[in-house]
Design a protein around this motif. Structure first.
Motif, mmCIF file in Angstrom:
data_model
loop_
_atom_site.group_PDB
_atom_site.id
_atom_site.type_symbol
_atom_site.label_atom_id
_atom_site.label_comp_id
_atom_site.label_asym_id
_atom_site.label_seq_id
_atom_site.Cartn_x
_atom_site.Cartn_y
_atom_site.Cartn_z
ATOM 1 N N LEU A 1 0.841 -1.194 0.000
ATOM 2 C CA LEU A 1 0.000 0.000 0.000
ATOM 3 C C LEU A 1 0.875 1.242 0.000
ATOM 4 O O LEU A 1 1.785 1.378 0.834
ATOM 5 C CB LEU A 1 -0.902 0.000 1.241
ATOM 6 N N VAL A 2 0.603 2.143 -0.936
ATOM 7 C CA VAL A 2 1.285 3.429 -0.999
ATOM 8 C C VAL A 2 0.224 4.518 -0.908
ATOM 9 O O VAL A 2 -0.748 4.508 -1.666
ATOM 10 C CB VAL A 2 2.089 3.580 -2.310
ATOM 11 N N LEU A 3 0.401 5.443 0.031
ATOM 12 C CA LEU A 3 -0.585 6.498 0.256
ATOM 13 C C LEU A 3 0.032 7.854 -0.067
ATOM 14 O O LEU A 3 1.034 8.254 0.554
ATOM 15 C CB LEU A 3 -1.058 6.480 1.710
ATOM 16 N N ASP A 4 -0.561 8.552 -1.026
ATOM 17 C CA ASP A 4 -0.062 9.867 -1.426
ATOM 18 C C ASP A 4 -0.830 10.943 -0.664
ATOM 19 O O ASP A 4 -1.923 11.347 -1.043
ATOM 20 C CB ASP A 4 -0.234 10.061 -2.941
ATOM 21 N N PHE A 5 -0.234 11.428 0.413
ATOM 22 C CA PHE A 5 -0.843 12.493 1.198
ATOM 23 C C PHE A 5 -0.496 13.873 0.652
ATOM 24 O O PHE A 5 -1.064 14.863 1.096
ATOM 25 C CB PHE A 5 -0.389 12.401 2.664
ATOM 26 N N GLN A 6 0.453 13.942 -0.292
ATOM 27 C CA GLN A 6 0.882 15.228 -0.832
ATOM 28 C C GLN A 6 -0.040 15.706 -1.948
ATOM 29 O O GLN A 6 -0.458 16.855 -1.970
ATOM 30 C CB GLN A 6 2.317 15.123 -1.355
ATOM 31 N N GLY A 7 -0.293 14.817 -2.906
ATOM 32 C CA GLY A 7 -1.182 15.166 -4.000
ATOM 33 C C GLY A 7 -0.627 16.205 -4.944
ATOM 34 O O GLY A 7 -1.344 17.092 -5.411
ATOM 35 N N LEU A 8 0.662 16.112 -5.241
ATOM 36 C CA LEU A 8 1.321 16.993 -6.209
ATOM 37 C C LEU A 8 2.105 16.143 -7.204
ATOM 38 O O LEU A 8 2.328 14.957 -6.972
ATOM 39 C CB LEU A 8 2.269 17.966 -5.501
ATOM 40 N N LEU A 9 2.554 16.767 -8.287
ATOM 41 C CA LEU A 9 3.297 16.030 -9.303
ATOM 42 C C LEU A 9 4.524 15.352 -8.710
ATOM 43 O O LEU A 9 4.820 14.189 -9.019
ATOM 44 C CB LEU A 9 3.706 16.962 -10.440
ATOM 45 N N LYS A 10 5.238 16.069 -7.819
ATOM 46 C CA LYS A 10 6.469 15.485 -7.277
ATOM 47 C C LYS A 10 6.176 14.223 -6.458
ATOM 48 O O LYS A 10 6.949 13.263 -6.492
ATOM 49 C CB LYS A 10 7.243 16.514 -6.449
ATOM 50 N N SER A 11 5.052 14.219 -5.728
ATOM 51 C CA SER A 11 4.714 13.012 -4.970
ATOM 52 C C SER A 11 4.161 11.933 -5.893
ATOM 53 O O SER A 11 4.394 10.741 -5.688
ATOM 54 C CB SER A 11 3.715 13.341 -3.862
ATOM 55 N N GLY A 12 3.446 12.355 -6.933
ATOM 56 C CA GLY A 12 2.925 11.401 -7.899
ATOM 57 C C GLY A 12 4.033 10.626 -8.592
ATOM 58 O O GLY A 12 3.893 9.413 -8.842
ATOM 59 N N VAL A 13 5.123 11.298 -8.893
ATOM 60 C CA VAL A 13 6.269 10.613 -9.508
ATOM 61 C C VAL A 13 6.812 9.545 -8.565
ATOM 62 O O VAL A 13 7.122 8.418 -8.986
ATOM 63 C CB VAL A 13 7.365 11.634 -9.875
ATOM 64 N N TRP A 14 6.905 9.873 -7.279
ATOM 65 C CA TRP A 14 7.392 8.888 -6.311
ATOM 66 C C TRP A 14 6.404 7.732 -6.156
ATOM 67 O O TRP A 14 6.809 6.575 -5.963
ATOM 68 C CB TRP A 14 7.658 9.554 -4.961
ATOM 69 N N VAL A 15 5.111 8.030 -6.221
ATOM 70 C CA VAL A 15 4.106 6.961 -6.190
ATOM 71 C C VAL A 15 4.364 5.975 -7.333
ATOM 72 O O VAL A 15 4.362 4.757 -7.146
ATOM 73 C CB VAL A 15 2.684 7.548 -6.289
ATOM 74 N N TYR A 16 4.576 6.517 -8.511
ATOM 75 C CA TYR A 16 4.832 5.676 -9.686
ATOM 76 C C TYR A 16 6.118 4.862 -9.510
ATOM 77 O O TYR A 16 6.146 3.646 -9.771
ATOM 78 C CB TYR A 16 4.936 6.552 -10.927
ATOM 79 N N LEU A 17 7.175 5.510 -9.034
ATOM 80 C CA LEU A 17 8.464 4.837 -8.902
ATOM 81 C C LEU A 17 8.453 3.768 -7.811
ATOM 82 O O LEU A 17 9.257 2.838 -7.842
ATOM 83 C CB LEU A 17 9.565 5.865 -8.608
ATOM 84 N N SER A 18 7.554 3.913 -6.855
ATOM 85 C CA SER A 18 7.493 2.929 -5.765
ATOM 86 C C SER A 18 7.039 1.558 -6.246
ATOM 87 O O SER A 18 7.323 0.546 -5.593
ATOM 88 C CB SER A 18 6.532 3.415 -4.675
ATOM 89 N N LYS A 19 6.270 1.535 -7.343
ATOM 90 C CA LYS A 19 5.733 0.280 -7.890
ATOM 91 C C LYS A 19 4.836 -0.459 -6.889
ATOM 92 O O LYS A 19 4.732 -1.693 -6.912
ATOM 93 C CB LYS A 19 6.865 -0.656 -8.347
ATOM 94 N N GLY A 20 4.202 0.303 -5.993
ATOM 95 C CA GLY A 20 3.336 -0.307 -4.993
ATOM 96 C C GLY A 20 2.144 -1.011 -5.611
ATOM 97 O O GLY A 20 1.677 -0.644 -6.696
#
Length: 338
Positions: free
Chosen positions: A86-105
């Protein structure tokens, strides 16, 4: 269960996320789920989490991919190899979205109206959040969706052994057991600033009314400006800026009788450790990001143009129009209670 929290910045935003992580911990425990919770955070805000017992691993990344490509790429590879459930994006910005993608969760959750198209990196999208809702409550909504416990927000600010070192540093500048109030006059946005002269007058009058000392707090970059303010206030003023790390600052604020602040990270830290805040607001919305909890006092003019969320303004009347008398009148209950 392996969980990754993505909240990269800022200090105040990370503090707002702590109740959501506490909710997750409690919810997983009630369900009998053993969870490993990691938090991905940028370097500048990472010290909020240094001693946190809510988090198993604090993963620090540096801001700016071009400047820090190799280091951040190594972090990205390690995240992908962890295989988060589980990956939770609490930021909701492009920079956090990129990390969400890279996490491969496996499951990547966040709000469907997250900014800068960051929702495109999610595969579990909550309904649009209400932007007028306080950030703490919005983050709790995401936590509950992911299995967190319901209930009121609970701030857990862990500071390790900072209480003792903070006490020693206060003693070092002449503050022993006597009462004091904290003063936070600096902020990153020019439009959030109240005038230096107003802070000087307010501090003098509060010292006269209460007999408390005024402890000026801030970061190393604030020290010169606060030294000037301290000198103008005169007797009873102490400049602690740059002498504490963030856990020590939390303990200083915890000891303060109250804090007089502009909209800033230390304001959120003071509220999180249970210190009553008297907060001066202009271009931002206190119902969205004001001091969270009961007992706090917000002073604002309520002009038609406020909140504008602008970092620059030729005539910031929303702040310049607030007088020392306005602040003293608003904080009457705090002064009566001492």
């Amino acid at each position: 269960m392996k969980v990754l929290i993505i909240k990269l910045s800022s200090i105040g935003d990370c503090i707002h996320t702590l109740p959501a992580v506490a909710s997750l911990r409690e919810g997983f425990k009630k369900k009998g789920i053993k969870a490993r919770i990691d938090w991905l955070v940028e370097e500048a805000a990472s010290s909020v989490l240094t001693h946190s017992r809510l988090v198993d691993n604090v993963i620090v990344v540096k801001r700016g991919w071009l400047r820090n490509y190799r280091e951040n790429r190594r972090v990205a590879s390690a995240l992908a190899a962890t295989r988060y459930d589980l990956v939770l994006d609490f930021q909701g910005l492009l920079k956090s979205g990129v990390w969400v993608y890279l996490s491969k969760g496996v499951k990547r959750a966040g709000f469907s109206n997250a900014r800068e198209m960051s929702h495109l990196f999610l595969n579990d999208r909550l309904p649009p959040y209400d932007p007028e809702k306080h950030a703490v409550d919005r983050y709790l909504d995401l936590a509950v969706h992911a299995g967190g416990a319901t209930g009121p927000a609970r701030f857990q600010v862990d500071t390790g052994k900072a209480a003792k070192s903070a006490e020693n540093k206060l003693k070092g500048v002449g503050v022993g057991r006597e009462p004091f109030f904290a003063m936070v006059s600096q902020a990153r946005w020019p439009t959030k600033l109240w005038s230096e002269g107003s802070f000087v007058e307010l501090a003098r009058r509060l010292i006269d009314k209460t007999g408390f000392k005024a402890v000026l707090v801030g970061g190393p970059g604030d020290r010169a400006a606060l030294e000037d303010i301290k000198d103008k206030i005169g007797a009873g003023a102490i400049n602690l800026a740059g002498l504490t790390d963030l856990p020590e600052l939390a303990e200083v604020l915890r000891r303060a009788r109250f804090a007089v602040t502009v909209d800033s990270g230390p304001m959120h830290l003071a509220a999180a450790v249970g210190t009553r805040c008297v907060s001066i607001f202009g271009p931002t919305a206190p119902w969205r990001t004001g001091p969270y909890g009961t007992g706090h006092i917000v002073v604002r003019k309520g002009l038609d143009c406020s909140p504008c969320f602008s970092r620059k303004c030729a005539d910031p009347e929303c702040m310049t129009g607030i007088t020392v008398d306005d602040v003293l009148a608003a904080m009457g209950p705090i002064l009566i209670e001492g």
